[in-house]
Design a protein around this motif. Structure first.
Motif, PDB file in Angstrom:
ATOM      1  N   ALA A   1      32.679 -12.149  -2.879  1.00  0.00           N
ATOM      2  CA  ALA A   1      33.107 -11.775  -1.531  1.00  0.00           C
ATOM      3  C   ALA A   1      34.087 -12.848  -1.062  1.00  0.00           C
ATOM      4  CB  ALA A   1      31.911 -11.701  -0.593  1.00  0.00           C
ATOM      5  N   LEU A   2      35.177 -12.401  -0.470  1.00  0.00           N
ATOM      6  CA  LEU A   2      36.223 -13.317  -0.030  1.00  0.00           C
ATOM      7  C   LEU A   2      36.676 -12.917   1.364  1.00  0.00           C
ATOM      8  CD1 LEU A   2      38.380 -15.530  -0.632  1.00  0.00           C
ATOM      9  CD2 LEU A   2      39.781 -13.718  -1.604  1.00  0.00           C
ATOM     10  N   LEU A   3      36.623 -13.821   2.291  1.00  0.00           N
ATOM     11  CA  LEU A   3      37.118 -13.590   3.641  1.00  0.00           C
ATOM     12  C   LEU A   3      38.530 -14.157   3.672  1.00  0.00           C
ATOM     13  CD1 LEU A   3      36.017 -12.409   6.236  1.00  0.00           C
ATOM     14  CD2 LEU A   3      35.323 -14.695   6.921  1.00  0.00           C
ATOM     15  N   HIS A   4      39.527 -13.282   3.860  1.00  0.00           N
ATOM     16  CA  HIS A   4      40.912 -13.692   3.682  1.00  0.00           C
ATOM     17  C   HIS A   4      41.746 -13.346   4.914  1.00  0.00           C
ATOM     18  CE1 HIS A   4      44.742 -14.414   1.893  1.00  0.00           C
ATOM     19  NE2 HIS A   4      44.225 -14.616   0.703  1.00  0.00           N
ATOM     20  N   PRO A   5      42.132 -14.317   5.733  1.00  0.00           N
ATOM     21  CA  PRO A   5      42.892 -14.024   6.945  1.00  0.00           C
ATOM     22  C   PRO A   5      44.286 -13.449   6.691  1.00  0.00           C
ATOM     23  CG  PRO A   5      42.325 -16.362   6.835  1.00  0.00           C
ATOM     24  CD  PRO A   5      41.790 -15.703   5.601  1.00  0.00           C
ATOM     25  N   ARG A   6      44.975 -13.869   5.624  1.00  0.00           N
ATOM     26  CA  ARG A   6      46.332 -13.382   5.365  1.00  0.00           C
ATOM     27  C   ARG A   6      46.360 -11.902   5.012  1.00  0.00           C
ATOM     28  NH1 ARG A   6      48.523 -17.558   1.477  1.00  0.00           N
ATOM     29  NH2 ARG A   6      47.623 -19.228   2.649  1.00  0.00           N
ATOM     30  N   LEU A   7      45.332 -11.406   4.331  1.00  0.00           N
ATOM     31  CA  LEU A   7      45.291 -10.000   3.969  1.00  0.00           C
ATOM     32  C   LEU A   7      45.201  -9.115   5.210  1.00  0.00           C
ATOM     33  CD1 LEU A   7      42.918  -9.943   0.884  1.00  0.00           C
ATOM     34  CD2 LEU A   7      45.363  -9.498   0.909  1.00  0.00           C
TER      35      LEU A   7
ATOM     36  N   ASN B   1      38.856  -4.765  10.179  1.00  0.00           N
ATOM     37  CA  ASN B   1      38.723  -4.278  11.535  1.00  0.00           C
ATOM     38  C   ASN B   1      40.131  -3.894  11.974  1.00  0.00           C
ATOM     39  OD1 ASN B   1      38.466  -3.879  14.211  1.00  0.00           O
ATOM     40  ND2 ASN B   1      37.289  -5.721  14.623  1.00  0.00           N
ATOM     41  N   ALA B   2      40.356  -2.623  12.300  1.00  0.00           N
ATOM     42  CA  ALA B   2      41.701  -2.146  12.593  1.00  0.00           C
ATOM     43  C   ALA B   2      42.154  -2.450  14.016  1.00  0.00           C
ATOM     44  CB  ALA B   2      41.770  -0.643  12.346  1.00  0.00           C
ATOM     45  N   ALA B   3      41.304  -3.014  14.843  1.00  0.00           N
ATOM     46  CA  ALA B   3      41.674  -3.296  16.230  1.00  0.00           C
ATOM     47  C   ALA B   3      42.720  -4.404  16.288  1.00  0.00           C
ATOM     48  CB  ALA B   3      40.445  -3.702  17.027  1.00  0.00           C
ATOM     49  N   GLU B   4      43.512  -4.396  17.338  1.00  0.00           N
ATOM     50  CA  GLU B   4      44.503  -5.467  17.510  1.00  0.00           C
ATOM     51  C   GLU B   4      43.800  -6.820  17.526  1.00  0.00           C
ATOM     52  OE1 GLU B   4      47.854  -5.413  17.593  1.00  0.00           O
ATOM     53  OE2 GLU B   4      47.624  -3.314  17.041  1.00  0.00           O
ATOM     54  N   GLY B   5      44.503  -7.813  17.055  1.00  0.00           N
ATOM     55  CA  GLY B   5      43.924  -9.159  17.030  1.00  0.00           C
ATOM     56  C   GLY B   5      42.985  -9.394  15.864  1.00  0.00           C
ATOM     57  N   VAL B   6      42.997  -8.485  14.870  1.00  0.00           N
ATOM     58  CA  VAL B   6      42.133  -8.682  13.711  1.00  0.00           C
ATOM     59  C   VAL B   6      42.490 -10.011  13.051  1.00  0.00           C
ATOM     60  CG1 VAL B   6      43.602  -7.420  12.089  1.00  0.00           C
ATOM     61  CG2 VAL B   6      41.182  -7.600  11.646  1.00  0.00           C
ATOM     62  N   ARG B   7      41.486 -10.780  12.689  1.00  0.00           N
ATOM     63  CA  ARG B   7      41.745 -12.118  12.165  1.00  0.00           C
ATOM     64  C   ARG B   7      41.367 -12.296  10.706  1.00  0.00           C
ATOM     65  NH1 ARG B   7      40.215 -16.096  16.959  1.00  0.00           N
ATOM     66  NH2 ARG B   7      39.127 -17.137  15.289  1.00  0.00           N
ATOM     67  N   SER B   8      40.603 -11.377  10.161  1.00  0.00           N
ATOM     68  CA  SER B   8      40.205 -11.569   8.769  1.00  0.00           C
ATOM     69  C   SER B   8      39.896 -10.237   8.095  1.00  0.00           C
ATOM     70  CB  SER B   8      38.982 -12.478   8.692  1.00  0.00           C
ATOM     71  OG  SER B   8      37.914 -11.889   9.397  1.00  0.00           O
ATOM     72  N   VAL B   9      39.890 -10.275   6.801  1.00  0.00           N
ATOM     73  CA  VAL B   9      39.566  -9.120   5.967  1.00  0.00           C
ATOM     74  C   VAL B   9      38.542  -9.589   4.943  1.00  0.00           C
ATOM     75  CG1 VAL B   9      40.444  -7.558   4.203  1.00  0.00           C
ATOM     76  CG2 VAL B   9      41.792  -7.987   6.245  1.00  0.00           C
ATOM     77  N   LEU B  10      37.545  -8.756   4.701  1.00  0.00           N
ATOM     78  CA  LEU B  10      36.530  -9.075   3.701  1.00  0.00           C
ATOM     79  C   LEU B  10      36.824  -8.262   2.447  1.00  0.00           C
ATOM     80  CD1 LEU B  10      33.868 -10.429   2.881  1.00  0.00           C
ATOM     81  CD2 LEU B  10      32.690  -8.437   3.865  1.00  0.00           C
ATOM     82  N   VAL B  11      36.980  -8.945   1.326  1.00  0.00           N
ATOM     83  CA  VAL B  11      37.207  -8.284   0.040  1.00  0.00           C
ATOM     84  C   VAL B  11      35.951  -8.521  -0.797  1.00  0.00           C
ATOM     85  CG1 VAL B  11      38.614  -8.177  -2.038  1.00  0.00           C
ATOM     86  CG2 VAL B  11      39.681  -8.741   0.164  1.00  0.00           C
TER      87      VAL B  11
END
Length: 79
Positions: A67-73, A34-44
């Motif tokens: 599937a991996l939900l990764h906040p640092r990415l 999610n490219a919006a500000e405050g994005v907290r996670s990325v799904l790989v």
């Protein structure tokens, strides 16, 4: 509404290839964010499929999906 008929498969002759022959291999990866500000996670999401001939001419099919939900990415994607 019509009902779907179940699919049936007729037996086929064994594959005439040596055991251990690779018939197909593929891998696919997708990064969603999610490219919006405050994005907290990325799904790989990644998947891998492989088909190999095994003893007796049988075809072995393997499929894996991860599937991996990764906040640092998310921080890296946002930059």
């Amino acid at each position: 509404m019509e009902e779907n008929e179940p699919q049936t498969f007729d037996p086929v002759e064994p594959i005439q290839l040596e055991a251990g022959t690779c018939v197909h291999e593929s891998a696919h990866s997708m990064l969603s964010s999610n490219a919006a500000e405050g994005v907290r996670s990325v799904l790989v999401v990644s998947s891998r499929m492989a088909m190999h001939v095994v003893e007796g001419g049988r075809l072995e099919v393997r499929f894996a999906r991860h599937a991996l939900l990764h906040p640092r990415l998310a921080v890296q994607v946002r930059r």
